[in-house]
Each structure stands twice: as structure tokens, then as C-alpha cells.
Design a protein around this motif. Structure first.
Motif, PDB file in Angstrom:
ATOM      1  N   GLU A  59      15.825 107.569 -55.657  1.00 15.95           N
ATOM      2  CA  GLU A  59      15.121 108.859 -55.728  1.00 15.95           C
ATOM      3  C   GLU A  59      15.862 109.820 -56.655  1.00 15.95           C
ATOM      4  O   GLU A  59      15.242 110.544 -57.440  1.00 15.95           O
ATOM      5  CB  GLU A  59      14.979 109.463 -54.330  1.00 15.95           C
ATOM      6  CG  GLU A  59      13.993 108.734 -53.439  1.00 15.95           C
ATOM      7  CD  GLU A  59      14.031 109.221 -51.998  1.00 15.95           C
ATOM      8  OE1 GLU A  59      12.992 109.111 -51.332  1.00 15.95           O
ATOM      9  OE2 GLU A  59      15.090 109.693 -51.540  1.00 15.95           O
ATOM     10  N   VAL A  60      17.179 109.806 -56.572  1.00 16.14           N
ATOM     11  CA  VAL A  60      17.975 110.682 -57.429  1.00 16.14           C
ATOM     12  C   VAL A  60      17.821 110.265 -58.890  1.00 16.14           C
ATOM     13  O   VAL A  60      17.649 111.107 -59.785  1.00 16.14           O
ATOM     14  CB  VAL A  60      19.460 110.653 -57.016  1.00 16.14           C
ATOM     15  CG1 VAL A  60      20.302 111.474 -57.989  1.00 16.14           C
ATOM     16  CG2 VAL A  60      19.626 111.172 -55.597  1.00 16.14           C
ATOM     17  N   VAL A  61      17.860 108.971 -59.144  1.00 22.88           N
ATOM     18  CA  VAL A  61      17.684 108.469 -60.512  1.00 22.88           C
ATOM     19  C   VAL A  61      16.318 108.878 -61.066  1.00 22.88           C
ATOM     20  O   VAL A  61      16.207 109.331 -62.213  1.00 22.88           O
ATOM     21  CB  VAL A  61      17.843 106.931 -60.564  1.00 22.88           C
ATOM     22  CG1 VAL A  61      17.381 106.382 -61.909  1.00 22.88           C
ATOM     23  CG2 VAL A  61      19.287 106.545 -60.303  1.00 22.88           C
ATOM     24  N   ALA A  62      15.281 108.746 -60.252  1.00 19.88           N
ATOM     25  CA  ALA A  62      13.938 109.136 -60.686  1.00 19.88           C
ATOM     26  C   ALA A  62      13.883 110.620 -61.041  1.00 19.88           C
ATOM     27  O   ALA A  62      13.276 111.015 -62.044  1.00 19.88           O
ATOM     28  CB  ALA A  62      12.916 108.810 -59.603  1.00 19.88           C
ATOM     29  N   LEU A  63      14.526 111.459 -60.217  1.00 16.86           N
ATOM     30  CA  LEU A  63      14.583 112.896 -60.497  1.00 16.86           C
ATOM     31  C   LEU A  63      15.268 113.167 -61.832  1.00 16.86           C
ATOM     32  O   LEU A  63      14.780 113.940 -62.662  1.00 16.86           O
ATOM     33  CB  LEU A  63      15.362 113.620 -59.399  1.00 16.86           C
ATOM     34  CG  LEU A  63      14.628 114.062 -58.143  1.00 16.86           C
ATOM     35  CD1 LEU A  63      15.631 114.640 -57.154  1.00 16.86           C
ATOM     36  CD2 LEU A  63      13.567 115.097 -58.468  1.00 16.86           C
TER      37      LEU A  63
END
Length: 196
Positions: free
Chosen positions: A184-188
Motif C-alpha cells: 500500500e505504501v509503495v502504491a502511494l
């Protein structure tokens, strides 16, 4: 009579739902109110003893997290999450400012920051400085940090556990905490990196 009561019930229920919906929407807007561009200038000292100027928040996206190296649980978990995300970004991790701003300047010297953050990821940049300046920066981000009773240097700090995601213009675009997944952090971060 029954029909009339049923109509009043339905009208009352509809009104309740409308007001409840408006209340939830107002709460959503309050909780997700953007901080905006961090335009209050500041300078801190990083783990290498170099000056970090807030102007460095311009030009590329940033992760900003407030914590302290003696934290027993939340900070290490969050730093591990950030390290996982940065590792998954691969070479793109160098396109991110990954900042760890201490809430404990008495113990978090540049040397302490360097030693502690080395265990996570080389892209993490620890920052410390004057207590008043740090308090001012916490105020910008709405970060609470309260020292709990302890003995001498053996104390804990209750602080806001939020990681802020800033775009290349220094504007807060999103935030998350230790409950997010590294994917999720990578996607953000990928979304923020692709933004113009």
C-alpha cells in the motif's frame, strides 16, 4: 392512525440518516483536511551532521515520520514498514526524501540517529535540532509528543504515529500508520512520483 405514525417514523428516520450522513461527511473532511504546502522554513541537522533545509522538500516526493530511537515498539515497526517499502521501490527509492524527525532531541543526537537508522534502510535520513524548532515543526504537522514519567534518561514518549506523504511541491497528499502494508505504501509513493 397507524399510517400517520408510520409516516412520522419514516420522516424521522430519513431526517436522522440525512443529519448522520452530513455529520460523518463533516468528520471525514475534518480528519482528511490537507495540511497544504509546508511553507514555514526550517533547518535541522541530519545524522551526518549536515544541515537539512526545508527547501529540500521541494523537487521530489517525501515521507515524513516523527518518532524517537529509544521507542520500544511503534517506531521500530513503522521504520521496518518504511524500509520494506523503500526496498520494494528499488532504484526509485532514491527519488524519495525519507525523513525521520526526532521527538526526542535530548537523546537522539546525530550519532544516535545514524546508528539506529542504519539497521533499517540507507535512504532513511534522521533529523534532529533545537527543541523549540522541532516543536514548531511538530505543530505544522499536528504531531503530539508527551514525555511519560520515567527515571533519568529512561523515559518513554507518547506521540502521534503518522507517516505523511508529500508530493514534489511539499504538499501533503496522504498519510498512513504502521497498520498499512508495504504494498500500500509503495502504491502511494508510485502515485505521488507519477504526479506532475
Amino acid at each position: 392512525m397507524a399510517v400517520c405514525l408510520r409516516r412520522k417514523y419514516l420522516i424521522g428516520s430519513a431526517a436522522f440518516l440525512v443529519f448522520a450522513g452530513l455529520g460523518l461527511w463533516a468528520l471525514f473532511l475534518f480528519l482528511h483536511k490537507p495540511i497544504g504546502v509546508i511553507d514555514r522554513p526550517f533547518k535541522l541537522t541530519d545524522a551526518e551532521g549536515r544541515v537539512f533545509d526545508s527547501k529540500e522538500l521541494q523537487g521530489k516526493p517525501s515521507l515524513v515520520y516523527f518518532g524517537f530511537t529509544h521507542c520500544p515498539d511503534i517506531c521500530p515497526t513503522t521504520l521496518f514498514l518504511l524500509a520494506q517499502a523503500l526496498k520494494k521501490l528499488g532504484p526509485d527509492a532514491s527519488r524519495i526524501n525519507a525523513l525521520f524527525i526526532t521527538v526526542d532531541p535530548d537523546r537522539d543526537t546525530p550519532e544516535q540517529l545514524k546508528t539506529s537508522l542504519a539497521a533499517y534502510d540507507p535512504h532513511l535520513r534522521g533529523l534532529t535540532g533545537d527543541p523549540a524548532q522541532l516543536a514548531s515543526i511538530r505543530d505544522i504537522y499536528g504531531i503530539e509528543a508527551n514525555i511519560l514519567p520515567g527515571t533519568g534518561k529512561n523515559y518513554n514518549i507518547d506521540h502521534t504515529d503518522t507517516v505523511f506523504v508529500l508530493d514534489k511541491n511539499g504538499r501533503v497528499q496522504s498519510s498512513f500508520d504502521l497498520h498499512a502494508s508495504s504494498d500500500e505504501v509503495v502504491a502511494l509513493l508510485e502515485t505521488v512520483m507519477q504526479a506532475r
